[in-house]
Every structure is written in C-alpha cells, then in structure tokens.
Motif scaffolding. Structure first.
Motif, PDB file in Angstrom:
ATOM      1  N   THR A  56       0.887  -1.151  -0.005  1.00  0.00           N
ATOM      2  CA  THR A  56      -0.324  -0.068  -0.175  1.00  0.00           C
ATOM      3  C   THR A  56       1.147   1.199  -0.291  1.00  0.00           C
ATOM      4  OG1 THR A  56      -1.774  -1.167   0.937  1.00  0.00           O
ATOM      5  CG2 THR A  56      -1.657   0.999   1.481  1.00  0.00           C
ATOM      6  N   LYS A  57       0.587   2.150  -0.876  1.00  0.00           N
ATOM      7  CA  LYS A  57       1.669   2.895  -1.141  1.00  0.00           C
ATOM      8  C   LYS A  57       1.007   4.129  -1.706  1.00  0.00           C
ATOM      9  CE  LYS A  57       4.416   1.318  -5.452  1.00  0.00           C
ATOM     10  NZ  LYS A  57       5.294   1.433  -6.054  1.00  0.00           N
ATOM     11  N   ALA A  58       1.683   5.193  -1.669  1.00  0.00           N
ATOM     12  CA  ALA A  58       0.991   7.009  -2.463  1.00  0.00           C
ATOM     13  C   ALA A  58       2.520   7.758  -3.141  1.00  0.00           C
ATOM     14  CB  ALA A  58       0.347   7.541  -2.313  1.00  0.00           C
ATOM     15  N   GLU A  59       2.156   8.138  -3.786  1.00  0.00           N
ATOM     16  CA  GLU A  59       3.055   8.671  -5.021  1.00  0.00           C
ATOM     17  C   GLU A  59       3.088   9.979  -5.884  1.00  0.00           C
ATOM     18  OE1 GLU A  59       5.148   6.602  -8.290  1.00  0.00           O
ATOM     19  OE2 GLU A  59       6.007   4.752  -5.981  1.00  0.00           O
ATOM     20  N   GLU A  60       3.695  10.742  -5.541  1.00  0.00           N
ATOM     21  CA  GLU A  60       3.438  12.134  -5.650  1.00  0.00           C
ATOM     22  C   GLU A  60       3.260  12.018  -7.356  1.00  0.00           C
ATOM     23  OE1 GLU A  60       4.684  14.364  -2.594  1.00  0.00           O
ATOM     24  OE2 GLU A  60       2.217  14.895  -2.080  1.00  0.00           O
ATOM     25  N   ASN A  61       2.914  12.878  -7.712  1.00  0.00           N
ATOM     26  CA  ASN A  61       3.743  13.625  -9.779  1.00  0.00           C
ATOM     27  C   ASN A  61       2.944  14.258  -9.825  1.00  0.00           C
ATOM     28  OD1 ASN A  61       3.761  10.604 -10.325  1.00  0.00           O
ATOM     29  ND2 ASN A  61       1.680  10.701 -10.418  1.00  0.00           N
ATOM     30  N   TYR A  62       3.299  15.319 -11.053  1.00  0.00           N
ATOM     31  CA  TYR A  62       3.531  16.441 -11.154  1.00  0.00           C
ATOM     32  C   TYR A  62       1.954  17.068 -10.865  1.00  0.00           C
ATOM     33  CZ  TYR A  62       3.914  21.160 -13.707  1.00  0.00           C
ATOM     34  OH  TYR A  62       3.899  21.955 -13.603  1.00  0.00           O
ATOM     35  N   ASP A  63       0.682  16.596 -12.093  1.00  0.00           N
ATOM     36  CA  ASP A  63      -0.654  16.985 -11.933  1.00  0.00           C
ATOM     37  C   ASP A  63      -1.365  15.824 -11.473  1.00  0.00           C
ATOM     38  OD1 ASP A  63      -0.120  18.951 -13.283  1.00  0.00           O
ATOM     39  OD2 ASP A  63       0.433  17.718 -15.547  1.00  0.00           O
ATOM     40  N   SER A  64      -0.661  14.596 -10.248  1.00  0.00           N
ATOM     41  CA  SER A  64      -1.600  13.799  -9.852  1.00  0.00           C
ATOM     42  C   SER A  64      -0.696  12.655  -8.417  1.00  0.00           C
ATOM     43  CB  SER A  64      -1.972  12.657 -10.555  1.00  0.00           C
ATOM     44  OG  SER A  64      -0.875  12.046 -11.238  1.00  0.00           O
ATOM     45  N   ILE A  65      -1.555  12.471  -8.211  1.00  0.00           N
ATOM     46  CA  ILE A  65      -1.485  11.327  -6.579  1.00  0.00           C
ATOM     47  C   ILE A  65      -1.427   9.935  -7.638  1.00  0.00           C
ATOM     48  CG2 ILE A  65      -1.107  10.840  -4.400  1.00  0.00           C
ATOM     49  CD1 ILE A  65      -1.530  13.411  -3.389  1.00  0.00           C
ATOM     50  N   THR A  66      -1.078   8.703  -7.365  1.00  0.00           N
ATOM     51  CA  THR A  66      -1.249   7.663  -7.569  1.00  0.00           C
ATOM     52  C   THR A  66      -0.277   6.438  -6.476  1.00  0.00           C
ATOM     53  OG1 THR A  66       1.167   7.448  -9.016  1.00  0.00           O
ATOM     54  CG2 THR A  66      -1.358   8.019 -10.584  1.00  0.00           C
ATOM     55  N   GLY A  67      -1.142   5.608  -6.421  1.00  0.00           N
ATOM     56  CA  GLY A  67      -0.854   4.433  -5.710  1.00  0.00           C
ATOM     57  C   GLY A  67      -1.343   3.444  -5.776  1.00  0.00           C
ATOM     58  N   THR A  68      -1.347   2.188  -5.109  1.00  0.00           N
ATOM     59  CA  THR A  68      -1.967   0.725  -4.418  1.00  0.00           C
ATOM     60  C   THR A  68      -2.415   0.637  -3.616  1.00  0.00           C
ATOM     61  OG1 THR A  68       0.279   0.189  -4.425  1.00  0.00           O
ATOM     62  CG2 THR A  68      -0.780   0.093  -6.619  1.00  0.00           C
ATOM     63  N   PHE A  69      -2.932  -0.127  -3.587  1.00  0.00           N
ATOM     64  CA  PHE A  69      -3.228  -1.139  -2.009  1.00  0.00           C
ATOM     65  C   PHE A  69      -3.344  -2.381  -1.680  1.00  0.00           C
ATOM     66  CE2 PHE A  69      -6.445   3.184  -1.663  1.00  0.00           C
ATOM     67  CZ  PHE A  69      -5.654   3.900  -0.488  1.00  0.00           C
ATOM     68  N   CYS A  70      -2.817  -2.936  -1.559  1.00  0.00           N
ATOM     69  CA  CYS A  70      -2.848  -4.341  -0.703  1.00  0.00           C
ATOM     70  C   CYS A  70      -3.808  -4.631   0.599  1.00  0.00           C
ATOM     71  CB  CYS A  70      -1.093  -4.387  -0.213  1.00  0.00           C
ATOM     72  SG  CYS A  70      -1.335  -6.408  -0.925  1.00  0.00           S
ATOM     73  N   ILE A  71      -4.554  -4.674   1.208  1.00  0.00           N
ATOM     74  CA  ILE A  71      -5.531  -5.080   1.908  1.00  0.00           C
ATOM     75  C   ILE A  71      -5.603  -6.540   2.609  1.00  0.00           C
ATOM     76  CG2 ILE A  71      -7.690  -4.251   3.002  1.00  0.00           C
ATOM     77  CD1 ILE A  71      -8.088  -2.483   0.772  1.00  0.00           C
ATOM     78  N   PRO A  72      -4.447  -7.033   3.674  1.00  0.00           N
ATOM     79  CA  PRO A  72      -5.187  -7.921   4.232  1.00  0.00           C
ATOM     80  C   PRO A  72      -6.555  -8.215   4.463  1.00  0.00           C
ATOM     81  CG  PRO A  72      -3.353  -7.118   5.148  1.00  0.00           C
ATOM     82  CD  PRO A  72      -4.015  -6.021   4.368  1.00  0.00           C
ATOM     83  N   ASN A  73      -6.840 -10.436   4.301  1.00  0.00           N
ATOM     84  CA  ASN A  73      -8.783 -10.482   3.878  1.00  0.00           C
ATOM     85  C   ASN A  73      -8.794 -10.429   5.841  1.00  0.00           C
ATOM     86  OD1 ASN A  73     -10.585 -11.729   4.568  1.00  0.00           O
ATOM     87  ND2 ASN A  73     -10.345 -13.217   3.316  1.00  0.00           N
ATOM     88  N   ARG A  74      -9.362 -10.015   6.256  1.00  0.00           N
ATOM     89  CA  ARG A  74      -9.422  -9.355   7.818  1.00  0.00           C
ATOM     90  C   ARG A  74      -9.911 -10.607   8.618  1.00  0.00           C
ATOM     91  NH1 ARG A  74      -7.228  -5.367   6.108  1.00  0.00           N
ATOM     92  NH2 ARG A  74      -6.845  -2.840   7.725  1.00  0.00           N
ATOM     93  N   ARG A  75     -10.817 -11.597   7.926  1.00  0.00           N
ATOM     94  CA  ARG A  75     -11.323 -13.250   7.823  1.00  0.00           C
ATOM     95  C   ARG A  75     -10.122 -14.248   8.290  1.00  0.00           C
ATOM     96  NH1 ARG A  75     -16.935 -13.469   4.746  1.00  0.00           N
ATOM     97  NH2 ARG A  75     -17.981 -11.664   6.094  1.00  0.00           N
ATOM     98  N   ASP A  76      -8.707 -13.598   7.365  1.00  0.00           N
ATOM     99  CA  ASP A  76      -7.863 -14.556   7.354  1.00  0.00           C
ATOM    100  C   ASP A  76      -6.651 -13.879   7.151  1.00  0.00           C
ATOM    101  OD1 ASP A  76      -6.021 -16.720   6.628  1.00  0.00           O
ATOM    102  OD2 ASP A  76      -7.400 -17.788   5.393  1.00  0.00           O
ATOM    103  N   ILE A  77      -6.061 -13.466   7.512  1.00  0.00           N
ATOM    104  CA  ILE A  77      -4.965 -12.987   7.360  1.00  0.00           C
ATOM    105  C   ILE A  77      -3.871 -13.565   6.977  1.00  0.00           C
ATOM    106  CG2 ILE A  77      -3.147 -10.915   8.858  1.00  0.00           C
ATOM    107  CD1 ILE A  77      -5.701 -10.436   9.641  1.00  0.00           C
TER     108      ILE A  77
END
Length: 305
Positions: A56-77
C-alpha cells in the motif's frame, strides 16, 4: 461506475463527471482505465497491474497522486490480499480494481454516509476508515485469546499449542506492516504537496493517521504479548520437567539402598551365614521398610516433598 460527491455519493454517467464542476469518484477495471484515462486529464502514464501489487503506497506526481492498495483479508490474514490501484487530482479520484473489494467499500459509503460538508477529502477519509473499520475489534479478540491462553497455562487446564501463538504473531506482524504502509500513504496525502486538497480538510487525514498509529501501537503491544506468552509457557514446561526430575530422583534415592540389599543377597555364594538364620527374611524386610521410611522422613524434613 461513476459517482458525484454531493451530500452523499450519487451514481452518474461518465458524461456527467466530465461536464460537472463537482468532485467525483470513478471505479474502473484495468481495461476501462486503459481506454478512458485520457478522459480524466491527469497527465500521467499510469498502467497499474492489479495482479502485481504487493504494498500500500502513494506517490506524488506533477499533476496527480497515484498509488496502490494491498489490503489483508481480515477474516484470514494469511490468505490473499485485496489489490487495486488509484489515481487522483483536485477534481476527483479514479480507483482501478479488477476485483470487488473497492466496490464493496464504495457501496457501503454510498448507502451509509451523508455529509454536511462534502468533499473529496471526506470521501477519501471514509474510504480509508472503512479499510480499518473492524481492526480494533480484531485486536481485542486477539488480546482475549492470548489472555485465555495465559490463564490456561497458569491453571494447567490445557496445553498451549505453540502453533496457534505463531499464527497470531504472524497475523499481527502482517497487520503491523499494513498499518505502517497506511501511515506512509496518509502522510503523502496530508503533505498536500500539489495543493489538491483544501487546507481545512487536511484534518481528515490527521484523524486517520492518529487512528492508524493507535492500531500500530496496539499491534506492537500484542506482538510483545505473544512473546511473553511463549516465555510463560516455556517457564511452565521447565517447572513441570524439574518437578518430574525431582520425583524420579527421589524414587531413585529411595530404591538405591534396597537394590543394594537385593543385589547383595542375590549373590550365589554357598557360605552366606544369614541364609541359615530363621529370622533373616523378616529382618531384611523390616530393614528395607526402615530405610525407606527414614529416607522419606528426611526428604520431608528438608521440605523436598
């Protein structure tokens, strides 16, 4: 799927978000993003592979912010994570997801949230909060389970399986890493380098960061608790082993003189005067009992038993 951010999320068409001045939320698949990314005029060449996301991260660009999510399954980590990407600017946010993970979050926000002061920042805050909405309860459940394990060790009601402790420790470790990544993402948003967000609305990101910091601190405490549980269990095992060794030592000490007597009179010599005495057997029997009682009394006096 396209939404306008008003008092609540209002579903609309792509043409609506192009023509409106209100901020928007778009939920697209990877293919849709590839086909429509120029519509959003973010000025970026962002081609996320949703199957190749690991953090999970975010990166600042000149005209935007881009990133990704990697979210653990709370029912089975330890099972597969939910993975998707995003891109945002001052006009709105586009979420690129080939699964149903982000759709479920957006639908919950759409059905349960109503804002007095609607804004992109408030939507992002609710979106991030939904990711961790049950985590304090999860931490509490782990804590209760560890408490029960510790009580079982102390009362000797049950044997602790180290496998379960290791599973809890692995879950907490993965959640801790997830929280640290969410903190990094939240700090990028709060920094607001491109001035996409209103200054007054940055408080939403600070609230989120404070909540995630508490979760991270709780995960650290629980991780230490798992180590403590393992130490308590090891100490308990050592005590039990020492007790067993003590009993075996006492039994050996009691029977060693008796074995000596048995060995002595078990020798096959022809001339052993005691064998011809009428009271030899009762005498040896009484002698053995006296030795045993004397040793046990000595142990009791020394408080070894």
């Amino acid at each position: 799927m396209y939404f306008i951010i008003g008092e609540k999320l209002m579903e609309c068409t792509k043409e609506d978000i192009i023509n409106t001045k209100q901020q928007y939320v778009a939920l697209l698949s990877s293919k849709q993003w590839s086909d429509e990314k120029n519509t959003f005029k973010m000025g970026i060449d962002f081609e996320p592979k949703t199957t190749d996301i690991h953090v999970t991260k975010a990166e600042e660009n000149y005209d935007s912010i881009t990133g990704t999510f990697c979210i653990p399954n709370r029912r089975d980590i330890q099972s597969d994570e939910s993975k998707f990407a995003f891109a945002l600017d001052e006009k709105g946010i586009v979420i690129i997801d080939d699964t149903k993970a982000s759709k479920k979050i957006i639908n919950r926000i759409k059905n349960t949230r109503k804002w007095r002061l609607p804004s992109l920042e408030r939507f992002i805050y609710d979106f991030l909060n939904d990711i961790i909405r049950n985590d304090f309860r999860i931490m509490e459940r782990y804590e209760h389970e560890l408490d029960d394990m510790e009580n079982e060790i102390i009362t000797e009601d049950n044997e602790l399986t180290s496998k379960r402790v290791n599973e809890i420790r692995a879950d907490i470790r993965d959640l801790k890493i997830h929280y640290e990544q969410l903190l990094d993402l939240g700090e990028v948003l709060e920094e607001n380098e491109n001035n996409f967000f209103e200054e007054v609305n940055l408080r939403y990101f600070r609230l989120f960061l404070n909540r995630v910091e508490r979760l991270r601190d709780t995960s650290n405490s629980l991780r230490d608790y798992t180590i403590q549980i393992r130490d308590v269990y090891k100490t308990h095992l050592d005590i039990k082993q020492n007790h067993i060794i003590t009993i075996l030592t006492m039994v050996t000490t009691v029977f060693t003189p008796l074995m000596f007597i048995v060995g002595w009179y078990g020798m096959n010599f022809k001339y052993m005067p005691e064998l011809d005495i009428q009271w030899s057997y009762p005498f040896v029997f009484i002698l053995c009992v006296a030795i045993t009682v004397s040793i046990l009394l000595f142990f009791r006096r020394k408080k070894w038993i």
